[in-house]
Design a protein around this motif. Structure first.
Motif, PDB file in Angstrom:
ATOM      1  N   PRO A 176     -14.564  56.891 -13.075  1.00  0.00           N
ATOM      2  CA  PRO A 176     -15.810  56.697 -12.902  1.00  0.00           C
ATOM      3  C   PRO A 176     -16.502  55.545 -12.542  1.00  0.00           C
ATOM      4  CG  PRO A 176     -15.648  57.513 -15.054  1.00  0.00           C
ATOM      5  CD  PRO A 176     -14.184  57.209 -14.615  1.00  0.00           C
ATOM      6  N   GLU A 177     -17.507  55.725 -11.842  1.00  0.00           N
ATOM      7  CA  GLU A 177     -18.219  54.427 -11.432  1.00  0.00           C
ATOM      8  C   GLU A 177     -19.244  53.859 -12.560  1.00  0.00           C
ATOM      9  OE1 GLU A 177     -20.582  53.565  -7.938  1.00  0.00           O
ATOM     10  OE2 GLU A 177     -19.213  54.523  -6.577  1.00  0.00           O
ATOM     11  N   THR A 178     -19.526  52.818 -12.797  1.00  0.00           N
ATOM     12  CA  THR A 178     -20.357  52.094 -14.002  1.00  0.00           C
ATOM     13  C   THR A 178     -21.381  51.286 -13.417  1.00  0.00           C
ATOM     14  OG1 THR A 178     -18.784  50.513 -14.867  1.00  0.00           O
ATOM     15  CG2 THR A 178     -18.633  52.694 -15.728  1.00  0.00           C
ATOM     16  N   HIS A 184     -28.095  58.223 -24.237  1.00  0.00           N
ATOM     17  CA  HIS A 184     -27.934  58.935 -22.978  1.00  0.00           C
ATOM     18  C   HIS A 184     -27.357  58.331 -22.208  1.00  0.00           C
ATOM     19  CE1 HIS A 184     -29.865  62.416 -20.919  1.00  0.00           C
ATOM     20  NE2 HIS A 184     -29.925  61.384 -20.017  1.00  0.00           N
ATOM     21  N   TYR A 185     -27.804  56.884 -21.972  1.00  0.00           N
ATOM     22  CA  TYR A 185     -27.170  55.981 -20.891  1.00  0.00           C
ATOM     23  C   TYR A 185     -25.516  55.909 -21.226  1.00  0.00           C
ATOM     24  CZ  TYR A 185     -31.722  55.635 -18.948  1.00  0.00           C
ATOM     25  OH  TYR A 185     -32.897  55.823 -18.359  1.00  0.00           O
ATOM     26  N   LEU A 186     -25.294  55.401 -22.386  1.00  0.00           N
ATOM     27  CA  LEU A 186     -23.697  55.158 -23.012  1.00  0.00           C
ATOM     28  C   LEU A 186     -22.864  56.528 -22.611  1.00  0.00           C
ATOM     29  CD1 LEU A 186     -24.355  53.257 -25.924  1.00  0.00           C
ATOM     30  CD2 LEU A 186     -23.679  52.234 -23.828  1.00  0.00           C
ATOM     31  N   HIS A 195     -27.005  60.881 -17.777  1.00  0.00           N
ATOM     32  CA  HIS A 195     -28.260  60.984 -16.717  1.00  0.00           C
ATOM     33  C   HIS A 195     -27.600  61.124 -15.362  1.00  0.00           C
ATOM     34  CE1 HIS A 195     -26.128  56.947 -17.196  1.00  0.00           C
ATOM     35  NE2 HIS A 195     -26.725  56.712 -15.963  1.00  0.00           N
ATOM     36  N   LYS A 196     -26.058  61.256 -15.221  1.00  0.00           N
ATOM     37  CA  LYS A 196     -25.483  61.371 -13.943  1.00  0.00           C
ATOM     38  C   LYS A 196     -24.922  62.705 -13.614  1.00  0.00           C
ATOM     39  CE  LYS A 196     -23.096  56.866 -14.436  1.00  0.00           C
ATOM     40  NZ  LYS A 196     -21.715  56.075 -14.197  1.00  0.00           N
ATOM     41  N   PRO A 197     -25.302  63.275 -12.438  1.00  0.00           N
ATOM     42  CA  PRO A 197     -24.976  64.652 -12.120  1.00  0.00           C
ATOM     43  C   PRO A 197     -23.447  64.871 -12.262  1.00  0.00           C
ATOM     44  CG  PRO A 197     -25.409  63.190 -10.010  1.00  0.00           C
ATOM     45  CD  PRO A 197     -25.565  62.450 -11.395  1.00  0.00           C
ATOM     46  N   THR A 198     -22.530  64.055 -12.396  1.00  0.00           N
ATOM     47  CA  THR A 198     -21.161  64.122 -12.638  1.00  0.00           C
ATOM     48  C   THR A 198     -20.654  64.228 -14.001  1.00  0.00           C
ATOM     49  OG1 THR A 198     -20.538  61.787 -12.047  1.00  0.00           O
ATOM     50  CG2 THR A 198     -20.779  63.481 -10.094  1.00  0.00           C
ATOM     51  N   GLY A 204     -20.159  56.605 -18.961  1.00  0.00           N
ATOM     52  CA  GLY A 204     -21.574  56.085 -18.972  1.00  0.00           C
ATOM     53  C   GLY A 204     -21.537  54.495 -18.572  1.00  0.00           C
ATOM     54  N   ASP A 205     -22.742  54.196 -18.729  1.00  0.00           N
ATOM     55  CA  ASP A 205     -23.169  52.750 -18.002  1.00  0.00           C
ATOM     56  C   ASP A 205     -23.103  51.648 -19.348  1.00  0.00           C
ATOM     57  OD1 ASP A 205     -23.131  53.882 -15.390  1.00  0.00           O
ATOM     58  OD2 ASP A 205     -25.314  54.115 -15.528  1.00  0.00           O
ATOM     59  N   TYR A 206     -22.879  50.522 -18.826  1.00  0.00           N
ATOM     60  CA  TYR A 206     -22.904  49.325 -19.747  1.00  0.00           C
ATOM     61  C   TYR A 206     -24.654  49.323 -19.978  1.00  0.00           C
ATOM     62  CZ  TYR A 206     -18.339  48.055 -19.151  1.00  0.00           C
ATOM     63  OH  TYR A 206     -16.873  47.925 -19.338  1.00  0.00           O
TER      64      TYR A 206
END
Length: 141
Positions: free
Chosen positions: A11-13, A34-36, A40-43, A51-53
């Protein structure tokens, strides 16, 4: 009945920047978790670390309820007899403000190898400067 979507590949981060100035500790921790987790992503796919950094700045300027600094106590044990240590929220905010946010977020993540991988994506700094300018973190409202 709908089928469960499972993402294929890596997945893209992204890198996100969260300013903790004058934000409530609990509400900030839920937003970061939630972000980790990537919710918040539709996928979003459960059980996949997508999740994201998250870079948190101004951790020393978070807000808590006025009675909380004296009543909330953080405990740790050295695993030796009589090795229980306790520190209040007020002292923890003065000495290690990053640990306050990290423990609040860790309480909202799964306690397995995915959660341990996700907590490593959280970067917390007490002041407004951070060494992640090269990653171009996007500010979150």
């Amino acid at each position: 009945m709908d089928k469960t979507y499972v993402i294929k590949g890596k997945p893209e981060t992204q890198w996100l920047l969260v300013d903790a100035t004058d934000q409530n500790l609990g509400r900030l921790a839920t937003k970061i978790a939630h972000y980790l987790l990537g919710k918040h992503k539709p996928t979003y796919t459960p059980g996949v670390p997508m999740g994201d950094y998250v870079v948190v700045i101004n951790a020393s300027r978070i807000q808590v309820h006025e009675s909380r600094p004296e009543t909330k106590i953080y405990y740790r044990h050295s695993m030796y007899p009589g090795g229980l240590k306790a520190i209040s929220l007020r002292d923890m905010l003065q000495k290690h403000p990053d640990r306050v946010i990290r423990q609040a977020v860790w309480g909202m993540l799964p306690k397995n190898k995915i959660g341990r991988r996700l907590i490593k994506r959280l970067k917390i700094y007490a002041g407004p400067e951070h060494p992640h300018q090269a990653q171009n973190p996007q500010p979150v409202a």
